[in-house]
Design a protein around this motif. Structure first.
Motif, PDB file in Angstrom:
ATOM      1  N   THR A 113      64.560  48.136  53.305  1.00 45.34           N
ATOM      2  CA  THR A 113      63.813  49.314  53.760  1.00 45.34           C
ATOM      3  C   THR A 113      63.825  50.448  52.742  1.00 45.34           C
ATOM      4  O   THR A 113      62.909  51.270  52.704  1.00 45.34           O
ATOM      5  CB  THR A 113      64.366  49.802  55.108  1.00 45.34           C
ATOM      6  N   THR A 114      64.850  50.502  51.892  1.00 45.40           N
ATOM      7  CA  THR A 114      64.968  51.583  50.914  1.00 45.40           C
ATOM      8  C   THR A 114      64.115  51.374  49.662  1.00 45.40           C
ATOM      9  O   THR A 114      64.061  52.251  48.799  1.00 45.40           O
ATOM     10  CB  THR A 114      66.429  51.726  50.460  1.00 45.40           C
ATOM     11  N   ASP A 118      57.183  54.863  50.036  1.00 41.61           N
ATOM     12  CA  ASP A 118      57.214  56.041  50.915  1.00 41.61           C
ATOM     13  C   ASP A 118      58.566  56.747  50.899  1.00 41.61           C
ATOM     14  O   ASP A 118      58.653  57.936  51.205  1.00 41.61           O
ATOM     15  CB  ASP A 118      56.831  55.664  52.348  1.00 41.61           C
ATOM     16  N   THR A 119      59.625  56.030  50.514  1.00 36.81           N
ATOM     17  CA  THR A 119      60.954  56.652  50.465  1.00 36.81           C
ATOM     18  C   THR A 119      61.085  57.615  49.294  1.00 36.81           C
ATOM     19  O   THR A 119      62.034  58.398  49.248  1.00 36.81           O
ATOM     20  CB  THR A 119      62.055  55.583  50.358  1.00 36.81           C
ATOM     21  N   THR A 141      60.287  61.192  62.030  1.00 33.15           N
ATOM     22  CA  THR A 141      61.696  61.225  61.634  1.00 33.15           C
ATOM     23  C   THR A 141      62.061  60.143  60.623  1.00 33.15           C
ATOM     24  O   THR A 141      63.161  60.157  60.081  1.00 33.15           O
ATOM     25  CB  THR A 141      62.622  61.076  62.857  1.00 33.15           C
ATOM     26  N   LEU A 142      61.156  59.191  60.359  1.00 32.59           N
ATOM     27  CA  LEU A 142      61.513  58.089  59.468  1.00 32.59           C
ATOM     28  C   LEU A 142      61.845  58.577  58.067  1.00 32.59           C
ATOM     29  O   LEU A 142      62.707  58.003  57.387  1.00 32.59           O
ATOM     30  CB  LEU A 142      60.376  57.070  59.399  1.00 32.59           C
ATOM     31  N   GLU A 143      61.184  59.644  57.617  1.00 31.56           N
ATOM     32  CA  GLU A 143      61.424  60.149  56.272  1.00 31.56           C
ATOM     33  C   GLU A 143      62.821  60.748  56.133  1.00 31.56           C
ATOM     34  O   GLU A 143      63.304  60.924  55.006  1.00 31.56           O
ATOM     35  CB  GLU A 143      60.359  61.195  55.905  1.00 31.56           C
ATOM     36  N   LEU A 144      63.471  61.061  57.238  1.00 32.36           N
ATOM     37  CA  LEU A 144      64.845  61.567  57.180  1.00 32.36           C
ATOM     38  C   LEU A 144      65.829  60.497  56.719  1.00 32.36           C
ATOM     39  O   LEU A 144      66.952  60.811  56.305  1.00 32.36           O
ATOM     40  CB  LEU A 144      65.287  62.086  58.552  1.00 32.36           C
ATOM     41  N   ALA A 145      65.426  59.238  56.768  1.00 32.43           N
ATOM     42  CA  ALA A 145      66.333  58.128  56.481  1.00 32.43           C
ATOM     43  C   ALA A 145      66.610  57.952  54.994  1.00 32.43           C
ATOM     44  O   ALA A 145      67.535  57.225  54.628  1.00 32.43           O
ATOM     45  CB  ALA A 145      65.767  56.828  57.059  1.00 32.43           C
ATOM     46  N   TYR A 146      65.826  58.633  54.119  1.00 33.75           N
ATOM     47  CA  TYR A 146      65.940  58.405  52.680  1.00 33.75           C
ATOM     48  C   TYR A 146      66.033  59.750  51.949  1.00 33.75           C
ATOM     49  O   TYR A 146      65.336  60.703  52.300  1.00 33.75           O
ATOM     50  CB  TYR A 146      64.715  57.623  52.184  1.00 33.75           C
ATOM     51  N   PRO A 147      66.886  59.851  50.941  1.00 34.73           N
ATOM     52  CA  PRO A 147      67.163  61.160  50.311  1.00 34.73           C
ATOM     53  C   PRO A 147      65.930  61.897  49.797  1.00 34.73           C
ATOM     54  O   PRO A 147      65.760  63.088  50.069  1.00 34.73           O
ATOM     55  CB  PRO A 147      68.105  60.785  49.161  1.00 34.73           C
ATOM     56  N   ASP A 148      65.057  61.223  49.046  1.00 31.32           N
ATOM     57  CA  ASP A 148      63.893  61.913  48.471  1.00 31.32           C
ATOM     58  C   ASP A 148      62.934  62.398  49.553  1.00 31.32           C
ATOM     59  O   ASP A 148      62.512  63.568  49.557  1.00 31.32           O
ATOM     60  CB  ASP A 148      63.148  60.991  47.507  1.00 31.32           C
ATOM     61  N   SER A 149      62.556  61.507  50.466  1.00 33.36           N
ATOM     62  CA  SER A 149      61.592  61.891  51.489  1.00 33.36           C
ATOM     63  C   SER A 149      62.203  62.891  52.476  1.00 33.36           C
ATOM     64  O   SER A 149      61.492  63.727  53.042  1.00 33.36           O
ATOM     65  CB  SER A 149      61.065  60.656  52.233  1.00 33.36           C
ATOM     66  N   ARG A 150      63.528  62.841  52.656  1.00 31.85           N
ATOM     67  CA  ARG A 150      64.196  63.838  53.495  1.00 31.85           C
ATOM     68  C   ARG A 150      64.033  65.237  52.902  1.00 31.85           C
ATOM     69  O   ARG A 150      63.720  66.200  53.602  1.00 31.85           O
ATOM     70  CB  ARG A 150      65.680  63.494  53.636  1.00 31.85           C
ATOM     71  N   PHE A 177      64.171  51.055  60.216  1.00 26.93           N
ATOM     72  CA  PHE A 177      63.888  51.825  58.998  1.00 26.93           C
ATOM     73  C   PHE A 177      65.139  52.478  58.417  1.00 26.93           C
ATOM     74  O   PHE A 177      65.122  52.924  57.276  1.00 26.93           O
ATOM     75  CB  PHE A 177      62.866  52.921  59.293  1.00 26.93           C
ATOM     76  N   TRP A 178      66.202  52.586  59.199  1.00 29.29           N
ATOM     77  CA  TRP A 178      67.362  53.377  58.778  1.00 29.29           C
ATOM     78  C   TRP A 178      68.438  52.504  58.151  1.00 29.29           C
ATOM     79  O   TRP A 178      69.011  51.632  58.819  1.00 29.29           O
ATOM     80  CB  TRP A 178      67.952  54.120  59.979  1.00 29.29           C
ATOM     81  N   PRO A 179      68.794  52.733  56.876  1.00 27.19           N
ATOM     82  CA  PRO A 179      69.887  51.979  56.265  1.00 27.19           C
ATOM     83  C   PRO A 179      71.244  52.367  56.837  1.00 27.19           C
ATOM     84  O   PRO A 179      72.169  51.549  56.843  1.00 27.19           O
ATOM     85  CB  PRO A 179      69.793  52.336  54.771  1.00 27.19           C
ATOM     86  N   GLU A 180      71.375  53.622  57.334  1.00 26.76           N
ATOM     87  CA  GLU A 180      72.615  54.089  57.944  1.00 26.76           C
ATOM     88  C   GLU A 180      72.293  54.659  59.327  1.00 26.76           C
ATOM     89  O   GLU A 180      71.925  55.822  59.469  1.00 26.76           O
ATOM     90  CB  GLU A 180      73.273  55.160  57.065  1.00 26.76           C
ATOM     91  N   LEU A 181      72.448  53.848  60.359  1.00 26.23           N
ATOM     92  CA  LEU A 181      72.067  54.266  61.703  1.00 26.23           C
ATOM     93  C   LEU A 181      72.853  55.484  62.187  1.00 26.23           C
ATOM     94  O   LEU A 181      72.330  56.308  62.939  1.00 26.23           O
ATOM     95  CB  LEU A 181      72.264  53.111  62.687  1.00 26.23           C
ATOM     96  N   SER A 182      74.104  55.610  61.746  1.00 24.66           N
ATOM     97  CA  SER A 182      74.936  56.709  62.217  1.00 24.66           C
ATOM     98  C   SER A 182      74.417  58.073  61.778  1.00 24.66           C
ATOM     99  O   SER A 182      74.760  59.095  62.380  1.00 24.66           O
ATOM    100  CB  SER A 182      76.379  56.525  61.724  1.00 24.66           C
ATOM    101  N   GLU A 183      73.583  58.097  60.738  1.00 19.26           N
ATOM    102  CA  GLU A 183      73.045  59.364  60.247  1.00 19.26           C
ATOM    103  C   GLU A 183      71.872  59.867  61.079  1.00 19.26           C
ATOM    104  O   GLU A 183      71.539  61.063  61.036  1.00 19.26           O
ATOM    105  CB  GLU A 183      72.583  59.209  58.788  1.00 19.26           C
ATOM    106  N   ALA A 184      71.244  58.982  61.806  1.00 18.54           N
ATOM    107  CA  ALA A 184      69.950  59.295  62.405  1.00 18.54           C
ATOM    108  C   ALA A 184      70.021  60.423  63.438  1.00 18.54           C
ATOM    109  O   ALA A 184      69.311  61.426  63.322  1.00 18.54           O
ATOM    110  CB  ALA A 184      69.363  58.040  63.035  1.00 18.54           C
TER     111      ALA A 184
END
Length: 325
Positions: A113-114, A118-119, A141-150, A177-184
Motif C-alpha cells: 500500500t505504501t 498517491d502516497t 482520511t486515507l492520506e493520513l496513512a502516509y507521511p508525504d500525503s499526511r 490502506f494503513w500500514p500501521e493500523l494503530s496510528e489511524a
C-alpha cells in the motif's frame, strides 16, 4: 475555466471489481477495472450535477495515470493540481462483491500500500489560486496513512483556513490502506478538530464515537456545522445545526454500491453550493437537501463503477419526481 467551487483532495485509482459475485479474492476468475477513489468520485459527481470541482492528488507517470487524468478532464473536472510521480505506480484496488453487490476491499495485487503514487502527494505543490477562490475542500482520511500525503492534508487545512474555505471530511475508513493500523484512530480524531462538516458510515461512527446518533456526535464536536451518518439501505441520520432527523433510503435495484457514499456527499455539497449553507437553518430545506443527496447515492448504485454510474442533476430531479419526493 472559472475557478472551481469545490476542491477534492486525495486518491484517484482503478477499482478492479470482481466479475463473479459472492466469490473470495482467491476464487475470483476475472476483474473489470473502473475509475474510482473517493475524492475523485466526489469531484466527478459534482461536475455532473452542475457544480464546478477540482481534483488534487498524485498519480504515476504510467498509462493508468494518463487514463485517469484524461477521464477527469473529459468529465469537466479541473485537473491542473494533479501531480505526477516518475516511478511510483497509479494505485489499483481489488474489490470483491457479495451476491447483493456489497463490496469489500481485498488488496492491491503485487504492490504494498505504501508504494503507490498517491502516497507521495506534495503539500508544497498545492496551488494557492485554487484555495483563494473555492467554497469547499473535501478530504478523506486515507492520506493520513502516509507521511508525504499526511503533510499535504495539513497544508491543505492551513490554506482552507486562510481563505475561509469550508472543510468537509468523509472518514472513508479502509484498514487495508494503513500500514500501521494503530496510528489511524488518533490521527483521525485529531483531524476532526479542523472540520466543518463530517460524513461517516454507521460502522465508522461506532468505531470513533461508540454511537450512531448524529446529534450526539455533533454535540461532542462543538465546532462542527453538520454531521451525516449513512447506513446504506438503512438510510441516513443527520444533524445540521439545529436541524436533526433521519431519512429512509430509496428503493432501487442495486448493481454495485461502490461510490454510493461519494455520490451522497456530492449531492449534499451541490445543494449547499446552490442554496448556501444558511439554507440548513430551515428544517424543511434541510430535509430536502438530504433527500436530494440520498437520491444521488441511490442512483449511483444502479450501474457498475463509481464514476460511470453517477447521475446528472436532471436525472436526479426526474427520479425524485417519479418517487413522489
Amino acid at each position: 475555466m472559472n475557478s472551481p467551487r469545490v476542491l477534492c483532495l486525495g486518491e484517484v485509482l482503478f477499482d478492479c471489481l470482481a466479475d463473479q459475485l459472492g466469490r473470495s479474492l482467491e476464487t475470483v476468475e476475472s476483474w473489470t477495472p473502473y475509475p474510482g477513489g473517493a475524492p475523485a468520485n466526489v469531484a466527478s459527481a459534482l461536475v455532473k450535477l452542475g457544480t464546478s470541482a477540482a481534483f488534487i492528488g498524485c498519480v504515476g507517470g504510467d498509462t493508468s495515470g494518463d487514463d485517469l487524468v484524461q477521464l477527469l478532464g473529459n468529465i469537466g473536472v479541473d485537473t491542473t493540481a494533479i501531480q505526477r510521480h516518475p516511478t511510483a505506480p497509479t494505485r489499483q484496488v481489488y474489490v470483491v462483491r457479495s451476491s447483493t453487490g456489497e463490496r469489500e476491499f481485498a488488496g492491491f495485487g503485487k504492490f504494498q500500500t505504501t508504494e503507490f503514487a498517491d502516497t507521495y502527494l506534495q503539500g508544497s505543490q498545492l496551488p494557492l489560486a485554487l484555495f483563494e477562490n473555492a467554497d469547499f475542500l473535501v478530504i478523506g482520511t486515507l492520506e493520513l496513512a502516509y507521511p508525504d500525503s499526511r503533510e499535504a492534508i495539513y497544508k491543505a487545512l492551513k490554506l482552507a483556513n486562510r481563505y475561509d474555505v469550508k472543510i468537509v471530511l468523509d472518514v472513508n475508513w479502509r484498514p487495508v490502506f494503513w500500514p500501521e493500523l494503530s496510528e489511524a484512530k488518533p490521527l483521525i480524531l485529531d483531524l476532526l478538530k479542523h472540520i466543518d462538516f463530517l460524513k461517516l458510515s454507521q460502522e465508522e461512527a461506532e468505531w470513533l464515537f461508540d454511537t450512531t446518533d448524529a446529534g450526539a456526535i455533533n454535540y461532542r464536536l462543538s465546532s462542527m456545522e453538520g454531521v451525516l451518518v449513512t447506513a446504506g439501505s438503512g438510510g441516513c441520520a443527520y444533524c445540521l445545526g439545529e436541524q436533526e432527523g433521519k431519512m429512509p433510503a430509496f428503493s432501487v435495484e442495486v448493481v454495485d454500491t461502490t461510490g454510493a457514499g461519494d455520490g451522497f456527499l456530492a449531492g449534499f455539497i451541490h445543494q449547499l453550493c446552490l442554496q448556501g449553507i444558511s439554507c440548513l437553518k430551515d428544517p424543511t430545506i434541510s430535509a430536502q437537501v438530504i433527500n436530494y443527496a440520498s437520491a444521488v447515492g441511490a442512483l449511483t448504485t444502479t450501474k457498475a463503477g463509481a464514476i460511470a454510474s453517477q447521475p446528472t442533476h436532471s436525472e436526479v430531479q426526474a427520479f425524485l419526481k417519479s418517487s413522489g419526493s
